[in-house]
Motif scaffolding. Structure first.
Motif, mmCIF file in Angstrom:
data_model
loop_
_atom_site.group_PDB
_atom_site.id
_atom_site.type_symbol
_atom_site.label_atom_id
_atom_site.label_comp_id
_atom_site.label_asym_id
_atom_site.label_seq_id
_atom_site.Cartn_x
_atom_site.Cartn_y
_atom_site.Cartn_z
ATOM 1 N N VAL A 34 0.937 -1.535 0.293
ATOM 2 C CA VAL A 34 -0.222 0.182 0.583
ATOM 3 C C VAL A 34 0.594 1.225 0.045
ATOM 4 O O VAL A 34 0.849 2.011 -0.508
ATOM 5 N N ALA A 35 2.118 1.295 0.749
ATOM 6 C CA ALA A 35 2.858 2.466 0.704
ATOM 7 C C ALA A 35 3.682 2.429 -0.270
ATOM 8 O O ALA A 35 3.876 3.766 -0.833
ATOM 9 N N VAL A 82 -0.293 6.911 5.540
ATOM 10 C CA VAL A 82 -0.575 8.550 5.443
ATOM 11 C C VAL A 82 0.631 8.896 4.666
ATOM 12 O O VAL A 82 1.315 9.064 4.325
ATOM 13 N N ALA A 83 0.295 10.420 3.354
ATOM 14 C CA ALA A 83 0.956 10.355 2.009
ATOM 15 C C ALA A 83 0.541 11.440 1.552
ATOM 16 O O ALA A 83 -0.726 11.513 1.610
ATOM 17 N N GLY A 84 2.086 12.532 1.217
ATOM 18 C CA GLY A 84 1.323 13.890 1.029
ATOM 19 C C GLY A 84 2.246 14.389 0.189
ATOM 20 O O GLY A 84 3.818 13.917 -0.126
ATOM 21 N N THR A 85 2.513 15.478 -1.195
ATOM 22 C CA THR A 85 3.038 15.563 -1.731
ATOM 23 C C THR A 85 3.931 17.157 -1.416
ATOM 24 O O THR A 85 2.779 18.549 -0.813
ATOM 25 N N VAL A 86 5.040 17.327 -1.471
ATOM 26 C CA VAL A 86 5.617 18.424 -0.787
ATOM 27 C C VAL A 86 4.990 19.630 -1.392
ATOM 28 O O VAL A 86 5.034 20.177 -2.973
ATOM 29 N N THR A 87 4.320 20.776 -1.162
ATOM 30 C CA THR A 87 4.368 21.980 -1.943
ATOM 31 C C THR A 87 5.245 23.026 -2.904
ATOM 32 O O THR A 87 6.341 22.977 -2.208
ATOM 33 N N VAL A 90 4.583 5.429 7.565
ATOM 34 C CA VAL A 90 4.224 4.429 7.687
ATOM 35 C C VAL A 90 3.840 3.829 9.479
ATOM 36 O O VAL A 90 4.680 4.190 9.806
ATOM 37 N N ASP A 91 2.705 4.683 10.603
ATOM 38 C CA ASP A 91 2.934 4.284 11.492
ATOM 39 C C ASP A 91 1.536 3.221 12.085
ATOM 40 O O ASP A 91 0.962 3.588 11.596
ATOM 41 N N THR A 92 2.643 2.644 13.657
ATOM 42 C CA THR A 92 1.416 2.314 14.630
ATOM 43 C C THR A 92 0.165 2.237 15.072
ATOM 44 O O THR A 92 0.857 4.013 15.600
ATOM 45 N N ASP A 93 -1.152 2.775 14.943
ATOM 46 C CA ASP A 93 -2.022 2.431 16.048
ATOM 47 C C ASP A 93 -2.267 1.333 17.137
ATOM 48 O O ASP A 93 -2.981 0.703 16.749
ATOM 49 N N TRP A 94 -1.385 1.775 17.459
ATOM 50 C CA TRP A 94 -1.326 0.569 18.871
ATOM 51 C C TRP A 94 -2.342 0.353 19.982
ATOM 52 O O TRP A 94 -3.074 -0.725 20.426
ATOM 53 N N ALA A 95 -3.163 1.588 19.527
ATOM 54 C CA ALA A 95 -4.943 1.915 20.455
ATOM 55 C C ALA A 95 -5.564 1.032 19.851
ATOM 56 O O ALA A 95 -6.284 1.086 20.202
#
Length: 276
Positions: A44-45, A269-274, A155-160
């Motif tokens: 996915v990443a 989560v991904a995005g583009t630098v403006t 990419v990171d974990t939601d341990w909750a």
């Protein structure tokens, strides 16, 4: 992994571990990278980062370099991957595993990188920010080194989100209450905060994809979840006497009966630098 940790989990300060524990952690990183659920997250990443031929990419918190070498196959011989990790021992392990691809291995601090501004076309940062004190400062550094129009993929974990079935709920609550800061970073919710952080940092086109990892048996779960792994030393658990052994016995029984289940959400989560 990076310095200035909120809590000193084994993954947070590998260079400070004993030789035996360091080897355990390195083996765990390698095994995790081979797990089918982690590979699914990474697919996915990859789609979100959109690596292209000839690019220069940064793998921030690169571990033993597995992802960096995969990225190198995407960008081809005219590109380069900078594999940066804070741990000298992990970087040395990455160099030993080098396959001849166009990857450059360096040690450094994700919050204070010794890289010029606008020097890379994209950034991959996987399961690192949950370990740092100031995630927004780290993200600002990732943006600083990325050229306008470049992509940043976190990419990171939601341990909750971690949940079990098949074991006594009350016992699981006790284990998880003591796991924070011992078996997992204290920052349980990092994954779910990434979208907000990138939006606040001014990135455009931010996308957020939750990937729920499913583990149907203790052996599979133990690769990713330390609280079901009997190989994790008892002194790292932080639980009251007897709780670890009781919990692991319940995990084993649930596995034997086929009733074990564990789920954990990892966010991409991904995005583009403006340009401005």
């Amino acid at each position: 992994m990076e310095p200035a940790q909120k809590e000193r989990t084994p993954f947070a300060d590998i260079d400070g571990l004993t030789a035996q524990m360091s080897e355990i952690v390195l083996d765990a990183l390698t095994e995790m990278g081979r797990h089918s659920e982690i590979r699914r997250v990474r697919r996915v990443a990859f789609d979100k980062l959109r690596p292209a031929a000839g690019q220069c990419l940064l793998d921030a918190g690169s571990g033993a370099g597995d992802v960096a070498r995969l990225l190198a196959t995407e960008i081809g011989p005219r590109g380069e991957v900078i594999a940066l990790d804070h741990s000298a021992s992990v970087t040395a392990a990455a160099v030993r595993r080098h396959d001849g691809s166009n990857v450059r291995y360096v040690t450094g601090d994700i919050c204070r990188m010794d890289l010029p501004g606008d020097c890379v076309d994209g950034v991959w940062c996987e399961r690192v920010l949950q370990h740092v004190d100031d995630a927004d400062r780290a993200i600002a550094e990732l943006i600083r080194v990325t050229r306008p129009g470049g992509r940043i993929c976190l990419v990171d974990t939601d341990w909750a989100s971690l949940a079990f079935d098949g074991m006594p709920a009350g016992l699981g609550e006790v284990v998880m209450a003591h796991a924070r800061g011992h078996l997992t970073p204290r920052r349980f919710d990092m994954g779910r905060t990434l979208r907000r952080r990138l939006v606040a940092a001014g990135l455009s086109g931010v996308s957020a994809t939750p990937v729920t990892c499913f583990f149907a048996d203790p052996e599979s779960a133990a690769v990713v979840l330390p609280m079901v792994n009997p190989r994790v030393p008892e002194e790292t658990w932080g639980t009251p006497p007897g709780v670890r052994d009781e919990w692991l016995a319940c995990v084993e029984a649930a596995g034997a009966s086929g009733t074990f289940l564990a789920v954990l959400t990892i966010w991409v989560v991904a995005g583009t630098v403006t340009t401005g």
